[in-house]
Design a protein around this motif. Structure first.
Motif, short mmCIF file in Angstrom:
data_model
loop_
_atom_site.label_atom_id
_atom_site.label_comp_id
_atom_site.label_asym_id
_atom_site.label_seq_id
_atom_site.Cartn_x
_atom_site.Cartn_y
_atom_site.Cartn_z
N LEU A 156 -6.65 -7.58 -3.32
CA LEU A 156 -7.13 -7.62 -4.54
C LEU A 156 -6.77 -6.46 -5.39
O LEU A 156 -7.70 -5.94 -6.19
CB LEU A 156 -8.70 -7.83 -4.58
N MET A 157 -5.69 -5.77 -4.98
CA MET A 157 -5.10 -4.70 -5.80
C MET A 157 -6.21 -3.60 -5.56
O MET A 157 -5.89 -2.42 -6.40
CB MET A 157 -4.82 -4.71 -7.22
N GLY A 158 -7.08 -3.66 -4.90
CA GLY A 158 -8.26 -2.75 -4.66
C GLY A 158 -9.05 -2.67 -6.04
O GLY A 158 -9.58 -1.50 -5.93
N ALA A 159 -8.84 -3.45 -6.84
CA ALA A 159 -10.07 -3.54 -7.84
C ALA A 159 -11.27 -3.65 -7.66
O ALA A 159 -11.40 -4.84 -6.98
CB ALA A 159 -9.40 -4.40 -9.04
N GLN A 160 -12.06 -2.77 -7.98
CA GLN A 160 -13.42 -2.78 -7.23
C GLN A 160 -14.27 -4.13 -7.81
O GLN A 160 -14.86 -4.53 -7.36
CB GLN A 160 -14.32 -1.66 -7.77
N GLN A 161 -13.82 -4.32 -9.12
CA GLN A 161 -14.56 -5.38 -9.70
C GLN A 161 -14.43 -6.79 -9.15
O GLN A 161 -15.21 -7.63 -8.89
CB GLN A 161 -14.17 -5.74 -11.44
N LEU A 162 -13.05 -7.01 -8.70
CA LEU A 162 -12.53 -8.25 -8.09
C LEU A 162 -13.05 -8.21 -6.51
O LEU A 162 -13.37 -9.15 -5.90
CB LEU A 162 -11.10 -8.30 -7.98
N LEU A 163 -13.23 -7.02 -5.78
CA LEU A 163 -13.84 -6.93 -4.77
C LEU A 163 -15.20 -7.04 -4.54
O LEU A 163 -15.87 -7.96 -3.63
CB LEU A 163 -13.58 -5.35 -4.00
N SER A 173 0.92 -1.34 0.04
CA SER A 173 -0.08 0.15 0.10
C SER A 173 0.78 1.28 0.11
O SER A 173 2.07 1.14 0.15
CB SER A 173 -0.80 0.05 1.42
N ALA A 174 0.25 2.40 -0.42
CA ALA A 174 0.85 3.74 -0.21
C ALA A 174 0.58 4.63 0.90
O ALA A 174 0.91 5.65 1.11
CB ALA A 174 0.46 4.61 -1.34
N ARG A 175 -0.02 3.61 1.97
CA ARG A 175 -0.44 4.51 3.14
C ARG A 175 0.71 5.15 4.16
O ARG A 175 0.33 5.67 4.94
CB ARG A 175 -1.25 3.63 4.02
N GLY A 176 1.92 4.46 4.03
CA GLY A 176 2.96 4.56 4.93
C GLY A 176 2.97 3.51 5.79
O GLY A 176 2.02 2.93 6.51
N VAL A 177 4.18 2.93 5.71
CA VAL A 177 4.58 1.58 6.29
C VAL A 177 3.95 1.86 7.92
O VAL A 177 3.57 0.64 8.62
CB VAL A 177 5.97 1.00 6.20
N GLU A 178 4.14 2.86 8.79
CA GLU A 178 3.72 2.82 10.06
C GLU A 178 2.46 2.75 10.12
O GLU A 178 1.85 2.23 11.17
CB GLU A 178 4.10 4.21 10.61
N HIS A 179 1.59 3.26 9.27
CA HIS A 179 -0.10 3.02 9.49
C HIS A 179 -0.25 1.45 9.30
O HIS A 179 -1.22 0.84 10.05
CB HIS A 179 -0.72 3.74 8.38
N ILE A 189 7.48 -3.88 -1.68
CA ILE A 189 7.02 -2.90 -2.58
C ILE A 189 7.29 -1.32 -1.95
O ILE A 189 7.82 -0.54 -2.62
CB ILE A 189 5.69 -3.16 -2.59
N ALA A 190 6.85 -1.15 -0.46
CA ALA A 190 7.12 -0.15 -0.20
C ALA A 190 8.57 0.64 -0.12
O ALA A 190 8.95 1.51 -0.34
CB ALA A 190 6.49 0.23 1.31
N GLU A 191 9.29 -0.46 0.35
CA GLU A 191 10.99 0.03 0.56
C GLU A 191 11.46 0.24 -0.64
O GLU A 191 12.21 1.14 -1.01
CB GLU A 191 11.63 -1.07 1.20
N SER A 238 1.65 1.64 -9.07
CA SER A 238 0.34 1.11 -9.44
C SER A 238 -0.09 0.18 -8.45
O SER A 238 -1.29 0.14 -8.24
CB SER A 238 0.47 0.88 -10.88
N HIS A 239 0.76 -0.71 -8.16
CA HIS A 239 0.23 -1.67 -7.26
C HIS A 239 -0.10 -1.47 -5.91
O HIS A 239 -0.88 -1.89 -5.12
CB HIS A 239 1.36 -2.81 -7.26
N GLN A 240 0.65 -0.15 -5.33
CA GLN A 240 0.19 0.46 -4.37
C GLN A 240 -1.10 1.27 -4.22
O GLN A 240 -1.70 1.47 -3.10
CB GLN A 240 1.25 1.44 -3.85
#
Length: 776
Positions: free
Chosen positions: A649-656, A97-103, A429-431, A462-464
């Motif tokens: 699920l990559m945040g993809a709405q269709q897959l969710l 994710s791109a939220r920040g690893v602390e979160h 990914i994040a690092e 993109s994956h984040q």
């Protein structure tokens, strides 16, 4: 913290390699402090034994914490921003994710009853404070045990000062085998370590040993270094040399501070080494964490050190306890300087010499990263994964050197870009994104390394779910490719623009871009994994567009290419697309076969994101088959897995939406109580164990002809290979019989073992024989 019995061991605390001497009361004190305070910091001078004490207490308390004890080693971390990344990695979190690893860390530990040991915090105090505060604020059942040369000053912190080992006065000296508590602890430590070096102090040497321990102020590291010298010197000779050393340093021995004692011990140990050993000690200090012999030979040989002498000198430094030896999962032997010993070695290097050695260090790990990228698309992926993982600290050090030195950024971009497979396949990914963003901001020169770093950064962003950054960096790659007139980089620009378009839901644009990218990639004489991933991406886009037949075609092409190369990781993604396409066209039986194989591969890579994707579609397939109990168990595992990844699920709405519908059907069929019980049972197991148990259950077989039943999940060619194995043929003989390359034969054997969940060729032969009997 209630006491619990018969609890499975959870965590990553290392086993003790040497005996733990003394400190009984200190262990009690630290345990009591942890019962009263949620954060305890052990402070003291270098070499006093803070880490050993922390690990002993953590081992004693580990089973009292439902979610275990976890060690976060920070000795080789020098960037405050990497503290949270290191903690996440230690806890098994793969943050996409791109939220920040602390979160992400905070979300993960929020409901955990867990003990975290943060070791060697002093050089990254700000990062430790930030991470500890983030965790303590949200997790009431979390405890932190830190070691540092100074307090962290976190709100609520309880500080325990770790003293040196007590030393008896001359009048108190008894036999060395006396009790391990009390004033004899330092003497017992010396006796045990000297015994390990092959020396047994005599009873009449007790007073000399006691005086030696007093001279060393009871500092455990100094005592262990002295004990290692008993291979070459008597206790009396050691004492005489120490007296000489201290007289040179200060006229008044009693006024010598303990940090001077340790420095003096290091100086003394250094002077007892030969000139070549001293040179190697100082040069090896540029390595971070462990290092293998090949790297030492490459970086440290040269003026004053012949390459062929390195291995003998390494062995000598191990004998003198300057280096510690450890066996790596890769099967190679690695060597490590303790942090205090390493600091001493670095202090002996001039700034020019340090930069020269770090440049050689950078070159070695740049070459390693680029070889890994070249060889990743082949049969040695698991070995490369293990090797690069073992070098994480050294790769960080090389990247830090490139980012901090003028004129070195392009080399840093080369390293960060070449490590695309490490960032993605190993869940960093994040690092990886952090390094790429940092280096790209330092040098905008339109070069091949910059363009490569741009497309890798686009992939990670993109994956984040950071679509704006993903598109911007993909466009940047395309612009540099056009400037350089580089067709390969231009194809990657198209590919990553397609990934971004898919994430934005622009499926028609995504399809056009990824298929154009693959049409260019496939003409390249050296196909690589990221090239084939454009084919996988085309298949995923086709699935989302409802074009399951076209998706199946893309997936099959991927499986053929990867089988020929003996490649597994990209193949596992082709199997996900194949399974998703089969499920979407209503053939859930076929989907289960391919998804089980994918999960078998991804489990070996610990590819948590990929496991989540494959397990999701597998659960949906079991729902389609009416196998709701199996689906419920897998959903339970997924509830444990996705928090370790960050983006389901990559945040993809269709897959969710597919997930929500499938889970709803399973809940309705089973009832909330039964569904919750099955899911909780799986979620309560260690991740890999829970997933294996959920997947191991065989679905009801679809009706097949007798020959198909005998083949099971194997393709026709794989079954031919299995029959050849049953005949006792080697891979070379199988290749000759079937007119295929030996590498292809090896890949088929690997796929058979994965599909059948076997661990040996004998099991394959037995399976073939049983099938023949059944169909006779």
């Amino acid at each position: 913290m209630a006491s619990r019995t018969a609890r499975r061991r959870v965590g990553n605390l290392p086993a003790e390699r040497t005996s733990f001497v003394g400190r009984r009361q200190e262990c009690v004190d630290v345990r009591q402090s942890l019962a009263q305070s949620r954060m305890v910091t052990l402070t003291g001078v270098g070499g006093v034994g803070k880490t050993r004490l922390a690990l002993r207490v953590a081992a004693q308390l580990g089973r009292s914490f439902r979610d275990g004890g976890w060690l976060v080693e920070l000795a080789e971390v020098h960037d405050d921003d990497l503290v949270a990344h290191t903690a996440a990695q230690a806890l098994g979190i793969q943050d996409w994710s791109a939220r920040g690893v602390e979160h992400v860390l905070a979300d993960y530990v929020r409901d955990k009853e867990i003990l975290v040991v943060l070791d060697n915090c002093e050089q990254v105090l700000d990062g430790c404070v930030k991470t500890c505060t983030a965790l303590l604020d949200v997790a009431p059942e979390l405890r932190i045990l830190a070691t540092s040369r100074q307090p962290l000053d976190v709100y609520g912190e309880h500080v325990v000062v770790v003293s040196t080992l007590p030393v008896p006065e001359p009048s108190e000296v008894g036999h060395l085998a006396g009790p391990d508590a009390g004033n004899g602890s330092s003497m017992r430590l010396f006796a045990e370590r000297a015994s390990a070096a092959g020396f047994q102090p005599a009873a009449d040497q007790d007073r000399a040993v006691a005086q030696l321990c007093r001279e060393l102020d009871g500092i455990p590291l100094a005592i262990e270094l002295a004990a290692a010298r008993t291979r070459f010197l008597s206790v009396e000779e050691l004492l005489a040399r120490l007296d000489d050393r201290f007289r040179l340093l200060a006229g008044n021995r009693s006024a010598l501070p303990r940090h001077q004692t340790l420095r003096a011990t290091m100086d003394w140990s250094y002077e007892l080494c030969s000139a070549e050993e001293r040179l190697l000690w100082s040069r090896m200090s540029v390595f971070a964490g462990g290092v293998d012999l090949a790297a030492v030979e490459q970086v440290c040989s040269g003026t004053g050190l012949a390459r062929e002498r390195i291995w003998e000198l390494v062995a000598a430094l191990v004998d003198k306890s300057i280096l510690t030896r450890e066996d790596a999962p890769t099967g190679t032997t690695r060597y490590r300087l303790l942090s205090t010993v390493r600091e001493y070695g670095l202090s002996l290097l001039s700034e020019d010499e340090r930069n020269r050695l770090r440049g050689l260090h950078r070159d070695h790990y740049l070459d390693l990263a680029e070889r890994g990228a070249r060889d990743w698309f082949g049969p040695d992926q698991l070995q490369w994964r293990a090797r690069i993982s073992a070098e994480h600290d050294n790769l960080r050090s090389a990247l830090e050197f490139c980012a901090a030195q003028p004129g070195q950024v392009q080399e840093g971009l080369r390293i960060a870009g070449a490590l695309w497979f490490y960032w993605t396949a190993c869940g960093l990914i994040a690092e990886g994104r952090q390094w790429l963003d940092r280096l790209l901001a330092l040098d905008a020169t339109p070069t091949v390394p910059r363009a490569t770093a741009l497309w890798v950064c686009s992939w990670l962003a993109s994956h984040q779910g950071d679509l704006a950054r993903g598109r911007a960096t993909a466009e940047g790659c395309s612009a540099v490719a056009e400037h350089l007139n580089d067709a390969v980089l231009a194809a990657f620009g198209l590919h990553l623009l397609g990934v971004d378009a898919m994430a934005e839901g622009h499926l028609e644009e995504a399809s056009a871009l990824t298929t154009r990218a693959w049409s260019r990639h496939r003409t390249h004489p050296k196909i690589t994994s990221p090239m084939v991933m454009s084919l996988v991406q085309s298949g995923l886009v086709a699935c989302l567009a409802g074009e399951s037949d076209r998706a199946t075609g893309y997936a099959e092409e991927c499986l053929q290419i990867t089988a020929a190369a003996g490649e597994l990781w990209t193949r596992s993604w082709g199997l996900v697309v194949r399974g998703l396409a089969s499920w979407m066209r209503g053939d859930a039986h076929d989907a289960v076969v391919h998804l089980r194989e994918s999960i078998g591969i991804k489990s070996r890579f610990n590819d948590l994101f990929g496991l989540g994707m494959a397990a999701e579609v597998l659960a949906w397939s079991h729902v389609s088959l009416g196998e709701h109990e199996r689906a419920a168990r897998i959903f339970g595992v997924l509830d444990r897995l996705w928090p370790l990844v960050g983006v389901p699920l990559m945040g993809a709405q269709q897959l969710l939406d597919y997930r929500r519908e499938a889970e709803g059907r399973a809940r309705e069929a089973l009832g909330e109580g039964a569904f919750g019980k099955l899911a909780a049972e799986s979620a309560g197991l260690p991740l890999q164990q829970g997933l294996a148990a959920a997947v191991r259950e065989k679905p009801r077989p679809a009706p097949r002809p007798a020959r198909e039943q005998r083949r099971g999940p194997l393709t026709r060619r794989e079954f031919q290979v299995a029959e050849a194995i049953a005949q006792g043929l080697s891979n070379k003989e199988i290749a000759a019989q079937l007119v295929i390359s030996q590498r292809t034969a090896e890949a088929h054997v690997e796929h058979i073992l994965t599909k059948l969940d076997f661990g040996s060729r004998t099991q394959i032969a037995t399976w073939v024989a049983a099938g023949q009997d059944a169909n006779a």
